[in-house]
Design an enzyme around this catalytic site. Structure first.
Site, PDB file in Angstrom:
ATOM      1  N   GLY A  18       0.808  -1.218   0.000  1.00 32.63           N
ATOM      2  CA  GLY A  18       0.000   0.000   0.000  1.00 32.63           C
ATOM      3  C   GLY A  18       0.836   1.259   0.000  1.00 32.63           C
ATOM      4  N   TYR A  19       0.172   2.381   0.330  1.00 31.71           N
ATOM      5  CA  TYR A  19       0.738   3.717   0.236  1.00 31.71           C
ATOM      6  C   TYR A  19       1.299   3.894  -1.180  1.00 31.71           C
ATOM      7  CZ  TYR A  19       1.904   8.162   2.260  1.00 31.71           C
ATOM      8  OH  TYR A  19       1.922   9.502   2.544  1.00 31.71           O
ATOM      9  N   HIS A  33       4.253   1.934  -8.112  1.00 35.52           N
ATOM     10  CA  HIS A  33       3.217   0.895  -8.072  1.00 35.52           C
ATOM     11  C   HIS A  33       2.279   1.027  -9.286  1.00 35.52           C
ATOM     12  CE1 HIS A  33       3.879   1.249  -3.541  1.00 35.52           C
ATOM     13  NE2 HIS A  33       4.178  -0.008  -3.806  1.00 35.52           N
ATOM     14  N   LYS A  61      13.082  -2.159  -8.269  1.00 28.43           N
ATOM     15  CA  LYS A  61      13.788  -1.429  -7.208  1.00 28.43           C
ATOM     16  C   LYS A  61      14.167  -2.411  -6.096  1.00 28.43           C
ATOM     17  CE  LYS A  61      12.420   1.702  -3.967  1.00 28.43           C
ATOM     18  NZ  LYS A  61      12.591   1.085  -2.818  1.00 28.43           N
ATOM     19  N   VAL A  68      10.892   3.414 -11.153  1.00 24.08           N
ATOM     20  CA  VAL A  68      10.358   4.735 -11.524  1.00 24.08           C
ATOM     21  C   VAL A  68      10.992   5.753 -10.580  1.00 24.08           C
ATOM     22  CG1 VAL A  68       8.281   6.140 -11.734  1.00 24.08           C
ATOM     23  CG2 VAL A  68       8.199   3.708 -12.314  1.00 24.08           C
ATOM     24  N   SER A  80       9.497   5.275  -3.608  1.00 22.50           N
ATOM     25  CA  SER A  80       9.363   4.295  -2.529  1.00 22.50           C
ATOM     26  C   SER A  80       8.325   4.814  -1.544  1.00 22.50           C
ATOM     27  CB  SER A  80      10.712   4.141  -1.822  1.00 22.50           C
ATOM     28  OG  SER A  80      10.532   3.551  -0.556  1.00 22.50           O
ATOM     29  N   ARG A 113       8.538   4.544   1.509  1.00 26.50           N
ATOM     30  CA  ARG A 113       9.289   5.105   2.643  1.00 26.50           C
ATOM     31  C   ARG A 113       9.772   6.536   2.367  1.00 26.50           C
ATOM     32  NH1 ARG A 113      11.046  -0.430   3.578  1.00 26.50           N
ATOM     33  NH2 ARG A 113      10.310  -1.075   5.642  1.00 26.50           N
TER      34      ARG A 113
END
Ligand code: PAF
Length: 272
Positions: free
Chosen positions: A22-23, A28, A140, A167, A176, A178
């Site tokens: 998620g996030y 993604h 990644k 990306v 990311s 994070r």
């Protein structure tokens, strides 16, 4: 999810699957777009997998935003989003884990001992639940992708694994979840990773093929920022992840650092 998969499979449709924690970000979304092109039906999973976090890692603070993720999924034409609870995947009495022998003994696996065991376990469960024909993972997390490919080969999962290119933000920072932890003043330090990789590519192009020289130069560029601690800078074979001394053919340079305790990873392929 299993009934849904059975019905789709019976009707002759193919399914693509993008597992995530998620996030969602543009990285993604690029994986979802690849999935969309590869099959009739696209499934996204969102599950922050406790089994892949060590005791002192960021499970509790890992960024989450389900509503925003669901909106983004809708916009990308995702057909189903699977959002299991912890208990649904790790029910009481759970005791089965999937573990590879060699690939986790490199790169991130050295400082994160439970990480890949948690990933291979949850991905196995997700594959058995979603029953996709195709699954897409980001490059990644290069080691994760290598491990999933090996697991799929070893355990004979009838699933095609596709890697989606990294990306990057306009300034080069690899996307990311994070990155949400990064404050503006940390940006120059965070950018030293992609810059060090870019410099490594330039060194190889200029004929410098000694892995130690390239890794040392990358370390020097990153160490300019005292707030960074380098976990590893590895120049290795992209299939086995074994370190190499000279760049010959396709070689991976992968790195991981802690920036004020935020873990950042990045990688690129060096080619002679
Ligand atoms: O790459 C991730 O987001 C996770 O490691 C994955 C593959 C969804 C497993 O939890």
């Amino acid at each position: 999810m299993q009934d849904r998969a059975d019905k789709l499979r019976c009707s002759g449709k193919t399914m693509a699957f993008v597992p995530t924690m998620g996030y969602l970000h543009k990285g993604h979304l690029s994986l979802l777009r690849i999935g969309k092109q590869k099959a009739d039906d696209l499934v996204l999973s969102i599950f922050v997998n406790p089994a892949q976090f060590g005791p002192n890692e960021d499970l509790g603070s890992y960024p989450r935003s389900l509503e925003r993720d669901l909106d983004m999924a809708k916009q990308e034409g995702v057909d189903a989003v699977f959002v299991p609870t912890d208990k649904a995947l790790y029910q009481e009495g759970y005791q089965t884990y999937v573990e590879l022998e060699k690939l986790p003994g490199h790169l991130c696996g050295l400082s994160r001992p439970v990480f890949f065991k948690g990933i291979t376990t949850v991905v196995t469960q997700l594959f058995n639940i979603v029953k996709p024909h195709v699954a897409v993972f980001g490059e990644k997390d290069f080691q994760q992708l290598a491990i999933i490919r090996q697991m799929v080969k070893d355990l004979k999962f009838d699933i095609e694994i596709i890697g989606g290119p990294i990306v990057r933000e306009d300034d080069g920072l690899a996307m990311s979840s994070r990155n949400a932890y990064l404050e503006d003043h940390m940006r120059p330090a965070a950018l030293s990773l992609s810059r060090a990789l870019e410099n490594s590519r330039k060194m190889v192009k200029s004929g410098i093929l000694d892995a130690k020289l390239i890794a040392d130069q990358a370390a020097e560029m990153i160490s300019v920022f005292p707030e960074i601690t380098i976990d590893y800078i590895s120049i290795c074979d992209p299939l086995t992840l074994d370190a190499v001394e000279m760049i010959e053919g396709r070689t991976l340079i992968a790195l991981a650092v802690g920036l004020n305790k935020i873990r950042l990873i990045d990688n690129t392929i060096l080619e002679v």
